[in-house]
Design an enzyme around this catalytic site. Structure first.
Site, PDB file in Angstrom:
ATOM      1  N   SER A 132       0.822  -1.207   0.000  1.00 53.19           N
ATOM      2  CA  SER A 132       0.000   0.000   0.000  1.00 53.19           C
ATOM      3  C   SER A 132       0.858   1.261   0.000  1.00 53.19           C
ATOM      4  O   SER A 132       1.960   1.277   0.565  1.00 53.19           O
ATOM      5  CB  SER A 132      -0.906   0.002   1.240  1.00 53.19           C
ATOM      6  OG  SER A 132      -1.541   1.253   1.413  1.00 53.19           O
ATOM      7  N   TYR A 157      -2.593  -0.028  10.062  1.00 58.57           N
ATOM      8  CA  TYR A 157      -2.724  -0.633   8.742  1.00 58.57           C
ATOM      9  C   TYR A 157      -1.425  -0.491   7.955  1.00 58.57           C
ATOM     10  O   TYR A 157      -0.895  -1.465   7.394  1.00 58.57           O
ATOM     11  CB  TYR A 157      -3.881   0.016   7.979  1.00 58.57           C
ATOM     12  CG  TYR A 157      -3.913  -0.381   6.520  1.00 58.57           C
ATOM     13  CD1 TYR A 157      -4.300  -1.663   6.139  1.00 58.57           C
ATOM     14  CD2 TYR A 157      -3.548   0.526   5.524  1.00 58.57           C
ATOM     15  CE1 TYR A 157      -4.321  -2.030   4.799  1.00 58.57           C
ATOM     16  CE2 TYR A 157      -3.558   0.160   4.186  1.00 58.57           C
ATOM     17  CZ  TYR A 157      -3.942  -1.112   3.825  1.00 58.57           C
ATOM     18  OH  TYR A 157      -3.950  -1.479   2.501  1.00 58.57           O
TER      19      TYR A 157
END
Length: 325
Positions: A132, A157
């Protein structure tokens, strides 16, 4: 057509996973889709994605949780994949603030389960996995380069995705498993995720509801249309030369868009006015994202072609059709 691959796609009922499965099947490969079909968002959307894939030749689906290492190893042993496209993860920056353990289970334990199954597989040649743009945090130079340290994540995350990259680096070195990590930058498009801003904004505008805009709208995002993403992902999966150990690629649009402009494009596609309620910056969020595409352009000729003026109307059209609005 070239060699037919046997690809396990984790997160097959997810947004990117569903599109990837279809593209791999269209390219003539066999695919086994895995997904635990959790309730992070509306399960109907996930089952509808699977229904849209259908039951073509060469495709099978199995409900499975990648955080179960014994189950994953059994599936790898039975299916004998040549490649893995590992997209399953607990997504969402803000959700990680209140549900941290689900990220450790899915993103750390799940990633490790895939790596452990990969090192025991005699058929596997390449693991491609989702990372990501969140790994860059707020301190990276603009545009974000894969050579940047990425050691100051601002959300759990992001920390789990960076941890996945480090796990893959170690397994590539220890067990000679070729691996490619893909740092996705705000992927959007039809069949997208309901927790993403473009979906939330579209829903609110069509329902004549106000939308929440954080940091008073002083944010920029590198939006990437799903078709651009899938085209290059399939090329990477099909890569024949895997003598590279572990590598990382940004996959972005490389055209950062101010959030206020983004909202205007959505409102125009909806044919409505947007009512904005401005809020302070949220914990775990980043101010801007901007992908340096030098590496992936050099290696795969990647050039994203879909700007938001083209991609957003396509999403809004799909959304209206899907919900009958």
């Amino acid at each position: 057509m070239g060699e037919k691959l046997r690809v396990i796609v984790t997160g097959a009922a997810g947004f990117i996973g569903h599109h990837a499965v279809k593209a791999l099947l269209n390219a003539g490969h066999d695919v086994l889709g895995l997904d635990n079909l959790n309730d992070y968002y509306d399960l109907k959307l996930k089952t509808d994605r699977l229904e849209q894939i259908g039951s073509p030749a060469g495709f099978a689906f199995e409900k499975a949780d990648i955080a179960d290492p014994a189950k994953v190893e059994t599936i790898f042993g039975r299916y004998a994949p040549t490649h893995v496209l590992h997209l399953a993860a607990q997504a969402g920056v803000r959700y990680s603030i209140d549900h941290p353990f689900s990220y450790i289970d899915s993103n750390i334990r799940g990633h490790l389960s895939v790596l452990e199954a990969a090192r025991r597989s005699s058929s596997l040649r390449h693991v491609v996995y989702a990372s990501s743009s969140s790994v860059y945090g707020n301190d990276a130079a603009i545009p974000f380069s894969e050579a940047d340290p990425a050691d100051k994540p601002v959300s759990l995350y992001a920390a789990t995705k960076r941890a996945d990259e480090l796990l893959s680096e170690s397994y590539a070195r220890l067990y000679n498993i070729p691996q490619t990590g893909l740092r996705f930058f705000t992927v959007y498009g039809p069949w997208g995720r309901p927790d993403m801003a473009y979906w939330l904004f579209t829903k609110a505008i069509l329902d004549s509801q106000p939308i929440k805009v954080f940091n008073n709208g002083e944010l920029e995002r590198d939006f990437t249309y799903i078709d651009d993403v899938i085209d290059v992902v399939v090329k990477i999966v099909e890569e024949k030369d895997t003598a590279f150990g572990h590598r990382l690629y940004n996959i972005g649009g490389s055209r950062p868009v101010p959030i206020k402009r983004f909202i205007n494009v959505i409102a125009s596609a909806c044919g409505r006015q947007a009512e904005c309620v401005y809020r302070p910056m949220q914990k775990g969020d980043v101010y801007r994202t901007h992908a340096d595409l030098t590496r992936i352009s050099r290696d795969y000729g990647y050039e994203p072609t879909t700007d938001i003026e083209t991609g957003i109307p396509r999403f809004v059209e799909w959304y209206r059709d899907y919900f009958g609005k």
